[in-house]
Scaffold this motif. Structure first.
Motif, mmCIF file in Angstrom:
data_model
loop_
_atom_site.group_PDB
_atom_site.id
_atom_site.type_symbol
_atom_site.label_atom_id
_atom_site.label_comp_id
_atom_site.label_asym_id
_atom_site.label_seq_id
_atom_site.Cartn_x
_atom_site.Cartn_y
_atom_site.Cartn_z
ATOM 1 N N TYR A 218 0.699 5.649 0.252
ATOM 2 C CA TYR A 218 -0.114 6.904 0.294
ATOM 3 C C TYR A 218 0.877 7.885 -0.432
ATOM 4 O O TYR A 218 1.767 8.176 -0.570
ATOM 5 N N ARG B 126 0.177 4.073 12.717
ATOM 6 C CA ARG B 126 0.175 5.101 12.125
ATOM 7 C C ARG B 126 1.515 5.348 11.487
ATOM 8 O O ARG B 126 2.522 5.171 12.244
ATOM 9 N N SER C 94 7.069 5.363 12.846
ATOM 10 C CA SER C 94 5.692 4.514 12.992
ATOM 11 C C SER C 94 5.375 4.638 14.524
ATOM 12 O O SER C 94 6.220 4.581 15.433
ATOM 13 N N THR D 205 5.206 4.252 1.296
ATOM 14 C CA THR D 205 5.053 2.920 0.737
ATOM 15 C C THR D 205 5.214 2.053 1.800
ATOM 16 O O THR D 205 6.354 1.889 2.435
ATOM 17 N N LEU D 206 4.289 1.166 1.985
ATOM 18 C CA LEU D 206 4.534 -0.114 3.026
ATOM 19 C C LEU D 206 4.898 -1.448 2.451
ATOM 20 O O LEU D 206 4.332 -1.583 1.303
ATOM 21 N N PRO E 297 -3.773 3.091 2.960
ATOM 22 C CA PRO E 297 -3.283 4.059 3.684
ATOM 23 C C PRO E 297 -3.924 5.789 3.537
ATOM 24 O O PRO E 297 -4.288 5.972 2.415
ATOM 25 N N GLY F 17 0.793 -1.309 0.049
ATOM 26 C CA GLY F 17 -0.047 0.062 0.126
ATOM 27 C C GLY F 17 0.715 1.403 0.088
ATOM 28 O O GLY F 17 1.866 1.333 0.628
ATOM 29 N N ASP G 242 -2.895 6.903 8.552
ATOM 30 C CA ASP G 242 -3.259 5.575 9.177
ATOM 31 C C ASP G 242 -3.027 4.647 8.281
ATOM 32 O O ASP G 242 -3.675 4.525 7.180
ATOM 33 N N VAL G 243 -2.500 3.420 8.768
ATOM 34 C CA VAL G 243 -2.239 2.112 8.206
ATOM 35 C C VAL G 243 -2.582 0.816 8.550
ATOM 36 O O VAL G 243 -2.232 -0.061 8.547
ATOM 37 N N PRO H 290 -3.256 -1.692 5.750
ATOM 38 C CA PRO H 290 -2.131 -1.440 5.091
ATOM 39 C C PRO H 290 -2.201 -1.203 3.675
ATOM 40 O O PRO H 290 -1.543 -0.323 3.003
ATOM 41 N N THR I 258 2.364 -4.261 13.691
ATOM 42 C CA THR I 258 1.707 -4.143 12.423
ATOM 43 C C THR I 258 0.237 -4.829 12.537
ATOM 44 O O THR I 258 0.265 -5.752 13.358
ATOM 45 N N ALA J 293 8.447 0.536 5.906
ATOM 46 C CA ALA J 293 7.992 1.878 5.639
ATOM 47 C C ALA J 293 8.883 2.633 4.978
ATOM 48 O O ALA J 293 10.069 2.751 5.709
#
Length: 567
Positions: free
Chosen positions: A61, A80, A76, A559-560, A102, A59, A95-96, A99, A541, A549
């Motif tokens: 953002y 979050r 982290s 990016t996760l 985001p 995922g 907010d993750v 995942p 997690t 991250a």
């Protein structure tokens, strides 16, 4: 084909320092992920035979902002991510808990420009803030409460000029800030570099100004009580005023081990050893230089290779050395010893009318000294050899200053592991260029803002920028981001001297060149310009597996990545 079989030797389980945390890894079946914004269909990937783990993007953002440092450093806490958005001058809160989706839920804002963020285990957050109008003015550290649904600013303290990085001690008792003290762009002023040591309260509350002590470099000036090793780079357009050492060291990155901080002095090619109890700089230790004439330490220094066009051509060169000049620096323990891990990015000084770097083929022109006729590099100044490479004009001169006996390139295109006394115990050598070429040969040494072949060969190659360390299933891994070609490379560093490549993954679609094709295709390009990395342990997690991250300053994405067992 590159041989990438890991050379792993079992060793005592290491102890991780500072903000580095421990995760556990369970084998998991591969899951086909749906196509998502900023997650490319087929990430570039290469792995060692028998690699114990893999990375996969799950995922991202997006800020939608291209090449304006909208995602730089990431920390982290409790589902979050806190991401430094230098363009907006604040920290985005993402907010993750899901995942794959985001979403931004808030921000931590303060006057000035955010440069770095760290969060203590109880939710006390700290942000390094430079003055928004004058980077040479004193900066601040802002404290916030990350336990709140909407993070609340608690207060701030004044530190040194241009606080570039903040780190927390493992026990959470101190914050340590690297005050870079860069000169003004026109070199009208040049503040001192320093290190701030802040005693933190035991509760989620702001420190006071009385809790701040500044460690300076005054004792390393002429006549001071401490000697500065000759290899430490103090040079350039120093003002006629006093304190030339203090004005030149420019602290960049902080690694903490107990009551000692190790602070990267990037442009000086050294690190400072700071006693946190006394808030004093005890030593400045040079990193030294890599010899690019030695087997295993070759580079591709030209975007115009022997056949007259860009191509992969890593080889050794007599008369050429590399300055490590690391940006990211992390401390960890293995078999009871403390080690420092460095991402050897490289950086040149360029302030006012002073420009340190020049192409080799331009030496001898425009007032620059030529390469000495007796230098081994004298016959290598053509474009197909070293002619295109950027080197330092401040290093390698003969004693009388008339010519360059040796050439010094910026960065080593590698990562290294060091003892705290500065002895190198491991260096990845030419691995990075060979591995990234194997992964994407048509875009070897590409730039980040555009997709190209060998756009960075004549400068710093893949440009290892920063790194994070995490423990997975009792083994320790270094995750290193490449600022230019992109992606994250992973090494098993459980036994420092026998560190070995594990895997490389680049969430980038090279068929999209944003600078050429337009920012409307930014999402399709994937991640561009990894700047900051944060390892997240399994216990923290939502998936129950460790994650990574990555904040990408050029694509403005965070990016996760899932870290999964491969067997």
């Amino acid at each position: 084909m590159l041989s990438t079989r890991p050379r792993i030797r079992r060793a005592a389980a290491p102890i991780l320092l500072g903000a580095v945390v421990v995760g556990c890894l369970a084998a998991a079946p591969a899951v086909a992920l749906p196509v998502r914004t900023a997650i490319v269909d087929a990430p570039v990937e290469v792995a060692a035979d028998g690699a114990a783990l893999s990375l996969s993007p799950v995922g991202a953002y997006e800020t939608g902002v291209f090449d304006e440092s909208a995602a730089e450093i990431v920390a982290s806490y409790d589902g979050r991510l806190y991401v430094v958005n230098a363009r907006a001058g604040l920290v985005d809160v993402i907010d993750v808990t899901k995942p794959s989706k985001p979403k931004k839920v808030g921000e931590v804002a303060s006057d000035g420009i955010a440069n770095s963020v760290a969060i203590r285990a109880d939710g006390l957050g700290v942000v390094a803030i430079e003055d928004g109008d004058d980077k040479t003015a004193a900066g601040r550290v802002v404290f916030f409460d990350a336990t709140k649904k909407k993070p609340r600013v608690l207060g701030s303290v004044v530190v040194g000029s241009l606080p570039d990085m903040v780190a927390l001690s493992a026990d959470g008792a101190r914050a340590v800030v690297a005050n870079e003290g860069e000169p003004a762009d026109d070199f009208s002023s040049d503040p001192e570099g320093s290190v701030a040591v802040i005693e933190l309260p035991g509760t989620v509350s702001a420190a006071t100004q009385a809790d701040v002590r500044i460690a300076d470099f005054h004792e390393f000036e002429a006549g001071g009580s401490r000697a500065l090793p000759e290899e430490v780079r103090v040079f350039g357009p120093t003002p006629e005023a006093d304190l030339p050492v203090s004005r030149n060291v420019e602290p960049e990155y902080v690694a903490i081990d107990g009551d000692t901080a190790y602070v990267a002095l990037q442009e000086a090619n050294a690190f400072a050893v700071v006693d946190l109890d006394g808030a004093t700089v005890e030593a400045v230790v040079p990193f030294g230089f890599v010899d690019h004439s030695e087997a295993g330490h070759g580079i591709d220094p030209s975007d115009r290779d022997p056949r007259g066009a860009p191509t992969f051509d890593v080889r050794t060169f007599a008369g050429l050395k590399g300055m490590y000049l690391p940006d990211g620096l992390v401390a960890y323990r293995a078999a009871g010893e403390t080690y420092l891990v460095s991402a050897n990015e490289g950086d040149a000084r360029e302030w006012g009318d002073y420009v340190e770097n020049a192409r080799v083929k331009d030496l001898g022109d425009d007032g620059l000294a030529p390469v000495c006729e007796t230098s081994p590099a004298a016959a290598l100044t053509g474009d197909a050899d070293l002619g295109r490479l950027n080197v330092s004009t401040a290093m390698g001169l003969s004693e009388d200053g008339s010519c360059y006996e040796e050439l010094y390139a910026f960065g080593s295109r590698s990562f290294s592991i060091w003892t705290t006394g500065g002895e190198q115990v491991f260096d990845s050598g030419e691995d990075f260029e060979r591995i990234t070429h194997e992964a994407a040969p048509a875009f070897f040494n590409s730039n980040h803002s555009e997709s190209n072949l060998e756009g960075r060969s004549d400068d710093k190659g893949p440009e290892p920028e920063s790194l994070a360390i995490g423990e997975v299933d009792g083994r320790t891994y270094a995750f290193i981001g490449f600022e230019r070609v992109g992606g994250v490379i992973v090494y098993d560093i459980t036994d420092p001297a026998a560190s070995a490549f594990v895997t490389y993954l680049n969430n980038r679609d090279f068929s999209v060149s944003v600078e050429d094709d337009g920012v409307e295709l930014l999402s399709a390009a994937g991640d561009l310009g990894p700047e900051g990395l944060s390892f997240i342990p399994a216990a923290m997690t939502p998936t129950g597996e460790p994650m990574l991250a990555v904040a990408n300053e050029v694509s403005g994405t965070t990016t996760l990545y899932a870290i999964s067992a491969t067997s």
